[in-house]
Design a protein around this motif. Structure first.
Motif, mmCIF file in Angstrom:
data_model
loop_
_atom_site.group_PDB
_atom_site.id
_atom_site.type_symbol
_atom_site.label_atom_id
_atom_site.label_comp_id
_atom_site.label_asym_id
_atom_site.label_seq_id
_atom_site.Cartn_x
_atom_site.Cartn_y
_atom_site.Cartn_z
ATOM 1 N N ILE A 188 0.833 -1.209 0.000
ATOM 2 C CA ILE A 188 0.000 0.000 0.000
ATOM 3 C C ILE A 188 0.867 1.258 0.000
ATOM 4 O O ILE A 188 0.586 2.210 -0.725
ATOM 5 N N ILE A 189 1.920 1.252 0.785
ATOM 6 C CA ILE A 189 2.689 2.510 0.917
ATOM 7 C C ILE A 189 3.683 2.736 -0.227
ATOM 8 O O ILE A 189 4.116 3.863 -0.447
ATOM 9 N N THR A 190 4.018 1.680 -0.964
ATOM 10 C CA THR A 190 5.040 1.846 -2.015
ATOM 11 C C THR A 190 4.627 2.839 -3.118
ATOM 12 O O THR A 190 5.410 3.756 -3.422
ATOM 13 N N PRO A 191 3.430 2.728 -3.709
ATOM 14 C CA PRO A 191 3.097 3.705 -4.788
ATOM 15 C C PRO A 191 3.118 5.163 -4.315
ATOM 16 O O PRO A 191 3.730 5.995 -4.987
ATOM 17 N N PRO A 192 2.495 5.515 -3.170
ATOM 18 C CA PRO A 192 2.607 6.934 -2.765
ATOM 19 C C PRO A 192 4.037 7.356 -2.449
ATOM 20 O O PRO A 192 4.425 8.496 -2.731
ATOM 21 N N LEU A 193 4.821 6.430 -1.906
ATOM 22 C CA LEU A 193 6.234 6.770 -1.638
ATOM 23 C C LEU A 193 6.948 7.076 -2.946
ATOM 24 O O LEU A 193 7.696 8.051 -3.048
ATOM 25 N N ARG A 194 6.683 6.218 -3.949
ATOM 26 C CA ARG A 194 7.330 6.410 -5.255
ATOM 27 C C ARG A 194 6.955 7.775 -5.837
ATOM 28 O O ARG A 194 7.796 8.500 -6.361
ATOM 29 N N LEU B 68 15.755 4.501 -4.671
ATOM 30 C CA LEU B 68 15.421 5.277 -3.468
ATOM 31 C C LEU B 68 14.208 4.681 -2.747
ATOM 32 O O LEU B 68 14.187 4.607 -1.517
ATOM 33 N N VAL B 69 13.216 4.246 -3.522
ATOM 34 C CA VAL B 69 12.023 3.623 -2.920
ATOM 35 C C VAL B 69 12.459 2.404 -2.109
ATOM 36 O O VAL B 69 12.042 2.213 -0.954
ATOM 37 N N GLN B 70 13.322 1.596 -2.702
ATOM 38 C CA GLN B 70 13.777 0.382 -2.015
ATOM 39 C C GLN B 70 14.591 0.721 -0.773
ATOM 40 O O GLN B 70 14.495 0.049 0.249
ATOM 41 N N ASP B 71 15.373 1.783 -0.875
ATOM 42 C CA ASP B 71 16.168 2.233 0.272
ATOM 43 C C ASP B 71 15.244 2.636 1.432
ATOM 44 O O ASP B 71 15.494 2.281 2.587
ATOM 45 N N VAL B 72 14.158 3.334 1.096
ATOM 46 C CA VAL B 72 13.210 3.765 2.141
ATOM 47 C C VAL B 72 12.525 2.536 2.746
ATOM 48 O O VAL B 72 12.392 2.430 3.975
ATOM 49 N N LEU B 73 12.115 1.587 1.902
ATOM 50 C CA LEU B 73 11.443 0.390 2.423
ATOM 51 C C LEU B 73 12.368 -0.391 3.357
ATOM 52 O O LEU B 73 11.941 -0.865 4.418
ATOM 53 N N LEU B 74 13.619 -0.487 2.961
ATOM 54 C CA LEU B 74 14.601 -1.202 3.789
ATOM 55 C C LEU B 74 14.814 -0.466 5.119
ATOM 56 O O LEU B 74 14.932 -1.087 6.186
ATOM 57 N N SER B 75 14.825 0.865 5.057
ATOM 58 C CA SER B 75 15.002 1.674 6.272
ATOM 59 C C SER B 75 13.801 1.509 7.202
ATOM 60 O O SER B 75 13.961 1.381 8.416
ATOM 61 N N VAL B 76 12.607 1.516 6.617
ATOM 62 C CA VAL B 76 11.388 1.315 7.409
ATOM 63 C C VAL B 76 11.478 -0.028 8.133
ATOM 64 O O VAL B 76 11.174 -0.140 9.325
ATOM 65 N N ARG C 52 0.720 6.370 17.938
ATOM 66 C CA ARG C 52 0.869 7.586 17.116
ATOM 67 C C ARG C 52 0.505 7.285 15.667
ATOM 68 O O ARG C 52 0.500 6.124 15.252
ATOM 69 N N PRO C 53 0.194 8.333 14.866
ATOM 70 C CA PRO C 53 -0.148 8.089 13.459
ATOM 71 C C PRO C 53 1.013 7.473 12.689
ATOM 72 O O PRO C 53 2.180 7.664 13.043
ATOM 73 N N PHE C 54 0.665 6.751 11.630
ATOM 74 C CA PHE C 54 1.685 5.991 10.894
ATOM 75 C C PHE C 54 2.390 6.827 9.820
ATOM 76 O O PHE C 54 3.620 6.802 9.714
ATOM 77 N N MET C 55 1.607 7.567 9.026
ATOM 78 C CA MET C 55 2.211 8.258 7.880
ATOM 79 C C MET C 55 3.292 9.287 8.264
ATOM 80 O O MET C 55 4.320 9.357 7.597
ATOM 81 N N PRO C 56 3.090 10.086 9.340
ATOM 82 C CA PRO C 56 4.179 11.011 9.714
ATOM 83 C C PRO C 56 5.479 10.271 10.029
ATOM 84 O O PRO C 56 6.575 10.766 9.734
ATOM 85 N N TRP C 57 5.330 9.073 10.590
ATOM 86 C CA TRP C 57 6.519 8.263 10.909
ATOM 87 C C TRP C 57 7.242 7.856 9.621
ATOM 88 O O TRP C 57 8.454 8.031 9.483
ATOM 89 N N VAL C 58 6.473 7.339 8.655
ATOM 90 C CA VAL C 58 7.085 6.930 7.376
ATOM 91 C C VAL C 58 7.667 8.136 6.654
ATOM 92 O O VAL C 58 8.772 8.071 6.103
ATOM 93 N N MET C 59 6.938 9.248 6.681
ATOM 94 C CA MET C 59 7.406 10.426 5.968
ATOM 95 C C MET C 59 8.699 10.982 6.578
ATOM 96 O O MET C 59 9.566 11.478 5.861
#
Lengths: 227, 185
Positions: B29-35, B53-61, B72-79
């Motif tokens: 779910i989060i990959t397309p908006p991240l991209r 970069l997308v893969q780097d973020v997913l690996l970091s998450v 706490r909310p999820f999206m601010p954490w991912v962002m």
């Protein structure tokens, strides 16, 4: 979705294990303090507490300085733990500045009082090389515990985080130091003790990326996924 | 399931408990908006670099999933992680660029012509022309400007509107692709 990314998602999902979410920064500070206090007490007793400690407890100047040092250590610890949580309010990083300013102001006021009482003689500076190793000794275990705890978080701001971590450990170290080291001249405390804390924090900030590094963390994660 | 923060937070809580299915669903779910976000912020990058970069973020998450606070909310954490990884990538790129020296011509090793022939001429110009046509437009354009017309990076950047960094990357990738194609033929 690109095939590589899809593949990565499958690998990440396959390797996922239950993790215990980090406690909130306040609780982590409490945990850190719980581990650091017995060690600090042990060092203070091993070095034997200063003879005038009971009398010093009624000296408001000494009490305020000690409380400010302790508060600096605790708020710096809080800020360090908050800085490794993504999305946490960054303003908390400046929290230690308040007790630090109180501590500096008290020392400054002490310098002025010494000068008014004894003239230039009251501001004489002598070498006191015990401060550095003593602060390092008292702060060593708190610093090590701090590093281990910080490495469980995200290395978002490595330099700032390690500088805050060092400030926390050194603040606590200085609090312990003054319980066994009878050095109360404000200028001496300012230069030798405060100076040591400042130098240790700057040094820790400089090597922040060696302690908290995304690349090392991701390398380890990739190895775990592959394994 | 949609990009609703409560749903995502529930999936993340399940992930922290070790639920593989919830984690797969969450990442998908989060990959397309991240991209999309990364593409918007790094317009000069090509799609494979965006994907890196997308893969780097997913690996970091994945690496710091314990830092998510279930209350706490999820999206601010991912962002926050995404912003940090993008900034870190940019810093690393700048550091690399600072230490990079653009060399227009490599110094000769020996005065004899034979010693300096290797790699300067390609035996089959028609195959090279054909391979060039097969390249993505940005890479082809970068190679034409920098290698064939021998323009400087600054001139090529002004002519194409691409940044110097993007030009360097395009040339590097283009030459790697040419090498691969020509080796096959």
């Amino acid at each position: 979705m690109a095939p590589d990314t899809d593949q990565l998602i499958q690998s990440l999902a396959k390797s996922v294990r239950p993790v215990r979410p980090l406690s909130c920064p306040w609780l982590r500070v409490a945990g850190w303090l719980a581990l650091a206090t017995p060690y600090m007490a042990m060092v203070v007793f091993a070095m034997s507490p200063r003879g005038d400690l009971a009398a010093k407890m009624s000296d408001w100047h000494f009490v305020i300085e000690q409380l400010a040092a302790l508060a600096t250590g605790l708020t710096a610890g809080l800020a360090a733990f908050a800085s490794v949580v993504p999305g946490y309010c960054r303003k908390i990083i400046i929290a230690p500045m308040v007790p630090l300013a109180i501590w500096l102001a008290t020392l400054g006021e002490g310098c002025v009082a010494d000068w008014l009482r004894w003239g230039p003689e009251g501001l004489s500076l002598r070498p006191d090389w015990l401060c550095l190793p003593a602060i390092v000794l008292v702060g060593a275990v708190p610093a090590m515990v701090m590093v281990v705890m910080l490495r469980r978080g995200a290395p978002l701001t490595p330099h700032v985080t390690t500088a805050l971590g060092a400030l926390a450990a050194a603040g606590l170290g200085n609090f312990g130091l003054r319980l066994f080291h009878p050095q109360d001249a404000s200028l001496m405390v300012l230069v030798w003790q405060f100076g040591t804390i400042f130098a240790l924090s700057v040094l820790a900030g400089c090597v922040g990326r060696f302690i908290l590094d995304w690349r090392a963390l991701l390398r380890a994660t990739r190895a775990k996924i592959a394994g | 399931m949609t990009l609703n923060d409560e749903n995502l937070a529930a999936l993340m809580r399940a992930t922290q408990a070790g639920d593989t299915r919830a984690y797969t669903q969450l990442l998908k779910i989060i990959t397309p908006p991240l991209r999309l976000i990364i593409r918007r912020q790094r317009r000069f990058l090509q799609s494979d670099q965006i994907e890196d970069l997308v893969q780097d973020v997913l690996l970091s998450v994945h690496a710091v999933r314990a830092t998510y606070d279930p209350d706490r909310p999820f999206m601010p954490w991912v962002m926050a992680i995404t912003r940090n990884r993008l900034a870190d990538g940019a810093r690393r790129y700048m550091r690399r660029a600072e230490h990079e020296v653009a060399v227009e011509k490599f110094p000769v090793t020996f005065s004899g012509d034979e010693a300096n022939m290797e790699g300067e001429e390609y035996g089959d110009p028609e195959a090279l022309r054909h391979a060039l046509r097969e390249l993505p437009p940005r890479q082809r354009e970068a190679i034409k400007m920098l290698k064939l017309r021998e323009m400087s990076l600054k001139e090529a950047s002004a002519a194409s509107g691409m940044s110097i960094g993007a030009l360097k990357i395009s040339v590097h990738r283009g030459i790697a692709a040419l090498r691969k194609v020509l080796a096959k033929s």
